[in-house]
Scaffold this motif. Structure first.
Motif, PDB file in Angstrom:
ATOM      1  N   GLN A 101       0.865  -1.178   0.000  1.00 58.37           N
ATOM      2  CA  GLN A 101       0.000   0.000   0.000  1.00 58.37           C
ATOM      3  C   GLN A 101       0.898   1.222   0.000  1.00 58.37           C
ATOM      4  OE1 GLN A 101      -3.395   0.044   2.649  1.00 58.37           O
ATOM      5  NE2 GLN A 101      -3.334   2.277   2.851  1.00 58.37           N
ATOM      6  N   ALA A 102       0.761   2.060  -1.018  1.00 60.95           N
ATOM      7  CA  ALA A 102       1.713   3.148  -1.232  1.00 60.95           C
ATOM      8  C   ALA A 102       1.482   4.346  -0.324  1.00 60.95           C
ATOM      9  CB  ALA A 102       1.654   3.601  -2.688  1.00 60.95           C
ATOM     10  N   SER A 103       0.276   4.484   0.191  1.00 62.08           N
ATOM     11  CA  SER A 103      -0.041   5.612   1.070  1.00 62.08           C
ATOM     12  C   SER A 103      -1.420   5.372   1.659  1.00 62.08           C
ATOM     13  CB  SER A 103      -0.011   6.947   0.311  1.00 62.08           C
ATOM     14  OG  SER A 103      -1.019   6.961  -0.695  1.00 62.08           O
ATOM     15  N   SER A 104      -1.808   6.272   2.529  1.00 59.78           N
ATOM     16  CA  SER A 104      -3.129   6.192   3.139  1.00 59.78           C
ATOM     17  C   SER A 104      -3.846   7.523   2.964  1.00 59.78           C
ATOM     18  CB  SER A 104      -3.001   5.868   4.635  1.00 59.78           C
ATOM     19  OG  SER A 104      -4.244   6.002   5.289  1.00 59.78           O
ATOM     20  N   ASN A 111      -4.310  -5.851   7.645  1.00 66.00           N
ATOM     21  CA  ASN A 111      -4.407  -7.228   8.144  1.00 66.00           C
ATOM     22  C   ASN A 111      -5.411  -8.033   7.329  1.00 66.00           C
ATOM     23  OD1 ASN A 111      -2.511  -6.943  10.222  1.00 66.00           O
ATOM     24  ND2 ASN A 111      -4.036  -6.152  11.647  1.00 66.00           N
ATOM     25  N   THR A 112      -6.522  -7.401   6.985  1.00 68.53           N
ATOM     26  CA  THR A 112      -7.537  -8.079   6.177  1.00 68.53           C
ATOM     27  C   THR A 112      -6.992  -8.409   4.790  1.00 68.53           C
ATOM     28  OG1 THR A 112      -9.328  -6.970   7.363  1.00 68.53           O
ATOM     29  CG2 THR A 112      -9.855  -7.876   5.198  1.00 68.53           C
ATOM     30  N   ASP A 114      -7.336   6.465  15.956  1.00 61.48           N
ATOM     31  CA  ASP A 114      -8.355   5.483  15.566  1.00 61.48           C
ATOM     32  C   ASP A 114      -8.399   5.346  14.045  1.00 61.48           C
ATOM     33  OD1 ASP A 114      -9.088   4.803  18.118  1.00 61.48           O
ATOM     34  OD2 ASP A 114     -10.816   6.166  18.200  1.00 61.48           O
ATOM     35  N   GLY A 115      -8.211   6.455  13.349  1.00 64.21           N
ATOM     36  CA  GLY A 115      -8.159   6.388  11.888  1.00 64.21           C
ATOM     37  C   GLY A 115      -6.999   5.533  11.418  1.00 64.21           C
ATOM     38  N   TRP A 116      -5.847   5.672  12.067  1.00 67.27           N
ATOM     39  CA  TRP A 116      -4.694   4.857  11.693  1.00 67.27           C
ATOM     40  C   TRP A 116      -4.888   3.400  12.100  1.00 67.27           C
ATOM     41  CZ3 TRP A 116      -1.461   6.189   8.153  1.00 67.27           C
ATOM     42  CH2 TRP A 116      -1.217   7.537   7.888  1.00 67.27           C
ATOM     43  N   LYS A 117      -5.608   3.155  13.184  1.00 61.66           N
ATOM     44  CA  LYS A 117      -5.913   1.765  13.557  1.00 61.66           C
ATOM     45  C   LYS A 117      -6.765   1.105  12.477  1.00 61.66           C
ATOM     46  CE  LYS A 117      -5.585   2.116  18.595  1.00 61.66           C
ATOM     47  NZ  LYS A 117      -6.316   2.045  19.884  1.00 61.66           N
ATOM     48  N   ALA A 118      -7.659   1.878  11.886  1.00 61.05           N
ATOM     49  CA  ALA A 118      -8.485   1.331  10.806  1.00 61.05           C
ATOM     50  C   ALA A 118      -7.617   0.976   9.599  1.00 61.05           C
ATOM     51  CB  ALA A 118      -9.570   2.335  10.413  1.00 61.05           C
ATOM     52  N   LEU A 170       2.187   3.018  15.456  1.00 63.74           N
ATOM     53  CA  LEU A 170       0.929   2.308  15.643  1.00 63.74           C
ATOM     54  C   LEU A 170       0.748   1.239  14.569  1.00 63.74           C
ATOM     55  CD1 LEU A 170      -2.452   3.745  16.696  1.00 63.74           C
ATOM     56  CD2 LEU A 170      -2.347   2.322  14.651  1.00 63.74           C
ATOM     57  N   LEU A 171       1.081   1.567  13.324  1.00 60.58           N
ATOM     58  CA  LEU A 171       0.950   0.579  12.256  1.00 60.58           C
ATOM     59  C   LEU A 171       1.842  -0.631  12.523  1.00 60.58           C
ATOM     60  CD1 LEU A 171       0.861   2.868   9.082  1.00 60.58           C
ATOM     61  CD2 LEU A 171      -1.055   1.665  10.143  1.00 60.58           C
ATOM     62  N   ALA A 172       3.037  -0.388  13.026  1.00 62.88           N
ATOM     63  CA  ALA A 172       3.937  -1.497  13.343  1.00 62.88           C
ATOM     64  C   ALA A 172       3.364  -2.380  14.452  1.00 62.88           C
ATOM     65  CB  ALA A 172       5.306  -0.960  13.755  1.00 62.88           C
TER      66      ALA A 172
END
Length: 282
Positions: free
Chosen positions: A122-125, A142-143, A132-136, A175-177
């Motif tokens: 994924q090149a960016s978000s 993961n999905t 919470d947005g980053w948790k999503a 958080l992503l890690a």
């Protein structure tokens, strides 16, 4: 740090990564490739001719970016044949966030299987203003990984400045890690990491085995230069970055990336590879 001080998630993540760390230490022939966004105008004009030119320079792999998704199956198969004929490979692809979503992930998977990719990155978000947005974002990665891994593909995430810019007191990349599966690669973009004020060497060492590919993009704080400097002309401490990546990070391949320069695209790619070889060796 004692074992009792480690969270269960952190312990499992570290444990899962050690095979990659040991493999990286044992390897002395880490390939270098080109993120083809570096030659985007040439690629748009003549995809096959551009890939041929990149291979002739001595690049060992490539990373296609988002427009590959719109190729027909026949075009994708032709590109895979060309890669095979040239003796190089597509190590990964860069993808818009939507390409890893539920409605597009199956096409993304199939295209990458044809290309022979290892990683779907994924090149960016889209902009996120809360943790919470980053948790999503982490949950969606993961999905996606759950769909990709059964067929032998792996998911990855590529940072830019926002991922290293604190949100609610925490860098989103941290958080992503923490919230993604340890099998998900954290592809490090060096230039944007530095511009955001983070230390790429410290980041690599803090995440053993997860930095399996690095975008070797330099950066200068001079506003007139910025990302237009060639590899090795900016502020990145490449020798220590390479040392950390290969001793701890689990790097499997490097990718030169240029946003532009004072030279034409193909000349830029050639000069950057020459600088890379001088700095790191063959």
């Amino acid at each position: 740090m004692t074992l009792t001080a480690l969270s269960r998630r952190r312990f499992l993540a570290l444990s899962a990564m050690w095979p990659w760390v040991f493999a990286a230490r044992a390897s002395s022939g880490i390939p270098v490739g080109l993120e083809l966004y570096s030659v985007r105008d040439e690629l748009k004009r003549d995809p096959e001719g551009t890939v041929r030119a990149v291979a002739a320079m001595g690049y060992q792999c490539v990373e296609f970016y988002a427009p590959y998704y719109d190729w027909t199956e026949a075009q994708t198969k032709d590109m895979r044949k060309l890669l095979n004929d040239l003796g190089i490979r597509c190590s990964s692809t860069h993808n818009d966030a939507g390409y890893l979503g539920l409605d597009k992930i199956h096409r993304t998977r199939d295209m990458n299987l044809i290309l022979g990719s290892e990683y779907v990155v994924q090149a960016s978000s889209p902009p996120q203003t809360t943790l919470d947005g980053w948790k999503a974002v982490a949950e969606s990665l993961n999905t996606a990984a759950d769909t990709l891994e059964p067929v032998g593909l792996k998911a990855g995430y590529h940072n830019h400045q926002p991922e290293f810019t604190p949100v609610q007191g925490k860098r989103p990349m941290e958080l992503l890690a923490e919230e993604t599966k340890p099998t998900i690669m954290l592809q490090l973009d060096v230039g944007t990491c530095i511009e955001a004020g983070s230390d790429p060497v410290a980041w690599i060492r803090a995440h053993p085995g997860r930095i399996r590919s690095i975008h070797c993009k330099d950066w200068s704080p001079d506003p007139a230069k910025g990302y237009k400097v060639l590899f090795g002309e900016g502020t990145a401490d490449w020798k220590n970055i390479f040392s950390a990546a290969e001793s701890v990070g689990g790097v499997e391949y490097y990718l030169i990336e240029q946003e532009g320069s004072r030279f034409a695209e193909l000349d830029t790619a050639r000069k950057c590879l020459q600088s890379y070889r001088k700095l790191r060796g063959p």
